[in-house]
Scaffold this active site. Sequence first.
Site, PDB file in Angstrom:
ATOM      1  CG  HIS A  49      -1.628   1.254   1.493  1.00  0.00           C
ATOM      2  ND1 HIS A  49      -2.564   1.802   0.634  1.00  0.00           N
ATOM      3  CD2 HIS A  49      -1.532   2.120   2.534  1.00  0.00           C
ATOM      4  CE1 HIS A  49      -3.004   2.940   1.144  1.00  0.00           C
ATOM      5  NE2 HIS A  49      -2.395   3.166   2.290  1.00  0.00           N
ATOM      6  CG  HIS A  73       0.581   7.246   3.828  1.00  0.00           C
ATOM      7  ND1 HIS A  73       1.015   6.365   2.882  1.00  0.00           N
ATOM      8  CD2 HIS A  73      -0.678   6.847   4.165  1.00  0.00           C
ATOM      9  CE1 HIS A  73       0.063   5.473   2.636  1.00  0.00           C
ATOM     10  NE2 HIS A  73      -0.974   5.745   3.412  1.00  0.00           N
ATOM     11  CD  GLU A  77      -3.581   6.617  12.966  1.00  0.00           C
ATOM     12  OE1 GLU A  77      -2.964   7.611  13.393  1.00  0.00           O
ATOM     13  OE2 GLU A  77      -4.763   6.355  13.265  1.00  0.00           O
ATOM     14  CG  ASP A  78      -1.786   2.116  10.489  1.00  0.00           C
ATOM     15  OD1 ASP A  78      -2.567   2.445  11.415  1.00  0.00           O
ATOM     16  OD2 ASP A  78      -2.061   2.236   9.294  1.00  0.00           O
ATOM     17  CG  ASP A 139      -3.912   6.851   2.137  1.00  0.00           C
ATOM     18  OD1 ASP A 139      -3.714   5.626   2.075  1.00  0.00           O
ATOM     19  OD2 ASP A 139      -4.474   7.413   3.101  1.00  0.00           O
ATOM     20  CG  ASP A 260     -18.203  13.782 -24.065  1.00  0.00           C
ATOM     21  OD1 ASP A 260     -19.232  13.071 -24.039  1.00  0.00           O
ATOM     22  OD2 ASP A 260     -17.852  14.513 -23.125  1.00  0.00           O
TER      23      ASP A 260
HETATM   24 MN    MN Z   1      -2.826   4.662   3.909  1.00  0.00          MN
END
Ligand code: MN
Length: 576
Positions: A49, A73, A77-78, A139, A260
């Site tokens: 990811h 990123h 947090e993780d 993300d 279009d």
């Molecule tokens: Mn993420």
Amino acid sequence: MELNEFLKQISSLSGDDPQAVDICRRAWEFAQMAHNGQKRASGEPYFNHCVKTAETLIKMKLDAKTIVAGLLHDVAEDTKFTLQDIKKNFGAEIASLVEGATKLGKIKYRGDQQRAENLRKMFLAMAKDIRVVLIKLADRLHNMQTLQYVKPEKQKRIALETMEIYAPLAHRLGIGEIKGQLEDLTFQYLQPDQYKWLIENIAEQYQEREKYVEKIKPVILQELSKENINAIKIDARAKHYWSLYQKLQKYDMNFEKIHDLIALRIVVNTIEECYGALGVLHKLWRPLPGKIKDYIALPKPNGYQSLHTTIFCVDGKITEFQIRTAKMHDEAELGIAAHWLYSEKGKPKTGVKLNEQKFSWVSQLRDWQKKVSGSQEFLENLKIDFFNDRIFALTPKGDAIDLPKGATPIDFAYHIHSDIGDHCSGAKVNEKMVPLSHTLQNGDVVEILIQKKHKPSRAWLEFVKTSIAQNRIRHSLKKEFGVEIAPIKKQSAGYHVEMKISCQDRVGLVKDVSEEIQKLKINIESLNTVANHKHDPAIITITSTIKERNLIEKLATKLKQIKNVYEVNYKISSKD
Ligand code: MN
């Protein structure tokens, strides 16, 4: 993408800058190590990811620091690593990008369309740096691409949030490609039946048009070269599913009426050649009336520029053409990010005034982009400061309320509903009780406690910041007491306060009092002690101008805790 390929791309993107390549390699290895053992809902390693997010940022041709922040990123947090670790290893700028992305991840959309615009603004206000928004878009793109692995109820919420917050932001930042992809990915979750219908019906349509496009491409190229117009490329652009479906709904679901479905894009070098190419097309084939759009002279609010025309082309087929310069093309795909690629020379003419209120911040964004000349300067000016005077606070349900800086829970309450303001008896900010005069911050979650019998207090007038709250409070007070209460003057300089401390004098008492005042960084204008008769309390009187209302209350509380202090009273008179 493998590390080698990744570094190769960084190298070409950065003009073979060894430092850029080095920091990207370190970030790759750090993120891989930090997320080691973690898995995505799909079962694949979490690190994939991070790479996908960075890949999108590479496609957007962003600078190495943003790409590094893309890799990192989710680290704060993780994983067990902190922002401090990132700062130590990669510097303050990258750490602050990661911090911004982490904070934005906490903004949740729970479905009040009326307030979605506020949430979008809040998103930008909290991002502070536009690159943080770009990281969140990259993300989100990958999260949407892997949404099928997530629980169904979560799918719906994330898809809705993408449609209401992320896709519109991508659109307004002019990043057409990401906007289109996000909407298409969202479409299948929000309207699965309609999506299925479209996919089933579209294959044949596309095939047929593609064949046609291949047939006319060489014809167009030849005609252009006769007029000495050198097309850099002609490519076919298939319309994105979501925007096609929106259009079909307007045209009885009839594909024949969508000209279009596949548009032909002619990319040339100069603006003169754009108009020249348009002339060539119109000389050879008849244009459809009302379908010629000059977005070069009059760009769209998000800055989009191109010439559009629809003509009865080869075999009488109605076909849309979009003609633009290479720079306009990159800007249409990459939006704000294209500024990394271009300096301002050869700037196309623009001159349209944007009067739509709701787009005013977008035009601010554009103006601000224009002011910046080189790409280095652009990088240094990525701070989002046009919401400096606003803050956005959230209801417990996640609706964002747009308020002026310095607003209090009472302002917040009145902005939700006048009844909620009128009966407000207390407030919690981020689950903690606060005084009603508390100054709200961006992203605060505010819960207003109400009691039916509670009524507005005159004291509220001294600290509320919005005229809505002022007026409602005065209205209620008038109803109750039958007297008109004058509006309080704006107090930019602060509150003039006179504080009386009754106490039993003792050695060191005045010193203790002044220490408390100093701790709160309050400047004293005067301090008088009235000595006492034996058994009466002494009175210490302090006058001061205090910037924030809640500081006065804080001071009073602190002073009350001092030994031998009986009581603290204060009077506020506004400063003129
Ligand atoms: Mn993420």
